[in-house]
Design a protein around this motif. Sequence first.
Motif, PDB file in Angstrom:
ATOM      1  N   ASP A 198       0.945  -1.013   0.014  1.00 12.86           N
ATOM      2  CA  ASP A 198       0.075  -0.024  -0.155  1.00 12.86           C
ATOM      3  C   ASP A 198       1.229   1.252   0.067  1.00 12.86           C
ATOM      4  O   ASP A 198       1.515   1.398   0.837  1.00 12.86           O
ATOM      5  CB  ASP A 198      -0.805  -0.029   1.170  1.00 12.86           C
ATOM      6  N   THR A 199       1.154   1.785  -1.252  1.00 13.60           N
ATOM      7  CA  THR A 199       2.101   2.817  -1.463  1.00 13.60           C
ATOM      8  C   THR A 199       1.641   4.216  -1.226  1.00 13.60           C
ATOM      9  O   THR A 199       0.795   4.804  -2.134  1.00 13.60           O
ATOM     10  CB  THR A 199       2.645   2.713  -2.763  1.00 13.60           C
ATOM     11  N   GLN A 231       2.799  10.882  -3.646  1.00  4.00           N
ATOM     12  CA  GLN A 231       2.184  12.229  -4.297  1.00  4.00           C
ATOM     13  C   GLN A 231       2.907  12.606  -5.561  1.00  4.00           C
ATOM     14  O   GLN A 231       4.060  12.318  -5.810  1.00  4.00           O
ATOM     15  CB  GLN A 231       2.169  13.339  -3.409  1.00  4.00           C
ATOM     16  N   THR A 232       2.080  13.203  -6.347  1.00  5.70           N
ATOM     17  CA  THR A 232       2.806  13.789  -7.646  1.00  5.70           C
ATOM     18  C   THR A 232       4.263  14.370  -7.125  1.00  5.70           C
ATOM     19  O   THR A 232       5.160  14.426  -7.742  1.00  5.70           O
ATOM     20  CB  THR A 232       1.959  14.868  -8.283  1.00  5.70           C
ATOM     21  N   ASP A 256      -1.558  15.923   4.291  1.00  4.33           N
ATOM     22  CA  ASP A 256      -2.238  14.471   4.590  1.00  4.33           C
ATOM     23  C   ASP A 256      -2.019  14.412   6.292  1.00  4.33           C
ATOM     24  O   ASP A 256      -1.151  14.868   6.946  1.00  4.33           O
ATOM     25  CB  ASP A 256      -1.974  12.970   4.082  1.00  4.33           C
TER      26      ASP A 256
HETATM   27  C1  WTA Z   1      -3.486  10.200  -1.397  1.00  6.84           C
HETATM   28  C2  WTA Z   1      -0.686   9.861  -6.176  1.00  6.84           C
HETATM   29  C3  WTA Z   1      -3.421   6.612   1.255  1.00  6.84           C
HETATM   30  C4  WTA Z   1      -3.005  11.243  -0.526  1.00  6.84           C
HETATM   31  C5  WTA Z   1       0.760   9.011  -6.386  1.00  6.84           C
HETATM   32  C6  WTA Z   1      -1.908  12.108  -1.317  1.00  6.84           C
HETATM   33  C7  WTA Z   1      -2.948   7.913  -0.541  1.00  6.84           C
HETATM   34  C8  WTA Z   1      -2.576  12.141  -2.695  1.00  6.84           C
HETATM   35  C9  WTA Z   1      -2.075   7.022  -0.981  1.00  6.84           C
HETATM   36  C10 WTA Z   1      -1.507  12.229  -3.848  1.00  6.84           C
HETATM   37  C11 WTA Z   1      -2.221   5.559  -0.239  1.00  6.84           C
HETATM   38  C12 WTA Z   1      -1.876   8.389  -2.320  1.00  6.84           C
HETATM   39  N1  WTA Z   1      -2.909   5.709   1.038  1.00  6.84           N
HETATM   40  N2  WTA Z   1      -3.578   7.789   0.758  1.00  6.84           N
HETATM   41  N3  WTA Z   1      -1.366   4.613  -0.298  1.00  6.84           N
HETATM   42  N4  WTA Z   1      -1.309   7.056  -1.991  1.00  6.84           N
HETATM   43  N5  WTA Z   1      -2.767   8.931  -1.482  1.00  6.84           N
HETATM   44  O1  WTA Z   1      -0.662  13.488  -6.318  1.00  6.84           O
HETATM   45  O2  WTA Z   1      -3.878  11.828   0.041  1.00  6.84           O
HETATM   46  O3  WTA Z   1      -2.570  11.930  -7.384  1.00  6.84           O
HETATM   47  O4  WTA Z   1      -1.731  12.925  -0.743  1.00  6.84           O
HETATM   48  O5  WTA Z   1      -0.480  11.022  -6.462  1.00  6.84           O
HETATM   49  O6  WTA Z   1      -3.411  10.716  -2.832  1.00  6.84           O
HETATM   50  O7  WTA Z   1      -2.221  12.193  -5.028  1.00  6.84           O
HETATM   51  P1  WTA Z   1      -1.504  11.980  -6.432  1.00  6.84           P
END
Ligand code: WTA
Length: 632
Positions: free
Chosen positions: A396-397, A400-401, A486
Amino acid sequence: MMSLKINSLENYQEVYQRSIENPSLFWNEIAENFVWKKKWKKTLEYDWSIPETKWFLEGKLNITENCLDRHLELKGDQTAIIWEPNNPEEEAEHISYKQLHRRVCSFANVLKNNGVVKGDRICIYMPMVSEIAIAVLACARIGAIHSVVFAGFSSTALAARINDAQCKVLLTADGGFRGAKITPLKEIADEALKTCPSIKKSIVLQRTKQSISWNSNLDVWWHEELDKVDDHCPAEVMDAEDKLFILYTSGSTGNPKGMVHTCGGYMVYATYSFLNVFQYTEGDVYWCTADIGWITGHSYILYGPLASGATTVMFEGVPSYPDFGRFWEVCEKHKVNQFYTAPTAIRALAKHSLSFVNAYDLSNLKVLGTVGEPINEEAWHWYNENIGKKKCPIVDTWWQTETGGMMISSLANVTKDKPTFATVPLPGIQPVLLNTEGQEISETKAEGILAIKHPWPSLARTIYGDHKRYKNVYFSAYANYYFPGDGALRDKDGNYRITGRVDDVVIVSGHNLGTAPIENAINEHDLVIESAIVGFPDDIKGNALYAYVILYDENQASEDLVKEINQLISKKIGPIAKCDKIQFVSGLPKTRSGKIMRRILRKIASNDISNLGDVSTLLNPLIVEEIIKNRH
Ligand code: WTA
């Protein structure tokens, strides 16, 4: 040189310790595993009060030499990309490293012929065909900065992104296949280009062969341009801190932010994290179902896997076409070993009969992954039992961008996973929990605001054209920390669970309520699939709560169910969190990456529907009308 791959729990603990005791020394050793044209002089220089972060200073490289050239000798004939078409009747493509190298070089020459030089911004608005991968790598080959815009975005959204980065060339296609539909990409792009004076050329790939309009001042055919070039193209020498790409991410407020990633640090971290989280082994077939239009596609379909010499699957279609078994059919067909997808997709597939899963042989799967949002317990178990057959770890990764690569995650078969927890930081990543005063919480078991204490190589360096906003959003809330926005909790063993955005908070009667825990409570009801909570103005409480709830069976909506849901909330969180209004809906407005657009839900709840903004970028724009029609 040290080996890149961690192979046991003890090894993880030892490596992690070393990585935080002396991050520069650690990343210096990791970076030795890559091909550099000139070695860096200094590993790290940073000052987060500016904020500024530089890795591998004065190092010279080209990321495509790491993704392509260096594999040619030993694995030139190995498959780099398996491309699976939308229509299962069409043949899949197997592109070897040699072929990919040649095609990237040829297309890089097409770009040059069309006036592209190092530093130019190139907008890529294309379907998930192998040419999009080639386009991205061709830009990197010659030092042009790619800005991929997801092919589901509207012309307004596309134009805004092109103009923000002042792109010089657009790469697009006549259309794209997605499930039973065709996206008229060229038509949308034509509309966008009416307001994009910076674009001097548009190179159009023929994919659907539909009729399109042609602007001979701008448009050239992809295949005709390829006929004019050879396949020899030396890799441009790039500084480690030169820009590699811009990728837009929507903020909870305001315009999209063009996150800027650079060549050296991004390459090192995307590759290192890929190898370790998925424990990719020579010969494995790895599949990430994301679109190249998102950071997951950039880091973990293309750059990380290719720099690792992996075989990476690219899928043009959608999980529901021609039926809900498509993912599993593709896993069987290509003997997929690592499978990486989003909780949204898992929940959607879990709603359908298990016969869609059981028709296929999934015995090659070794590792499962999720990304993009917190995964709920039910979906986690469904994935574990029915897809992984209880023998595949689930990574469970969390990332963020902005972070460029995975930050908190288990490492498959190396560290333990725990349902709904992203678990532990990767080497070099130093997460902390802060209280509302911004102080680090020292107890292990705690809940707070997630922040990161020290730079890692793939941190986005700025927001394109707006360094001030970069500082405000990520480095101002808590001095000297990177603030991802977060919240998280940490168990007694140090495992992190992401609880949701801290900016999705609602203050009810002076109580600070995160929407995520209330939604989790509602979702525990047997009849509920998913829910979203927003605040709306209330004379007495300041804000009251409005819940939008999706049921497995819409016919079960009733006043009694409303009561039961509120009882559940009272029980799980307290009467303060009870919802004044509960509306049963058939879907929620979501972004293409599966995030609920709370801004829209907030406006509907407040009966302020005059200006909902651009809803065309939503996954399901029609749902907005339905929700408005039935609002309380
Ligand atoms: C959420 C996606 C919980 C989080 C790679 C983050 C997650 C945002 C998880 C970024 C996870 C991403 N568990 N929440 N495994 N992965 N998030 O920029 O709120 O599209 O800040 O990047 O997605 O979204 P982004």
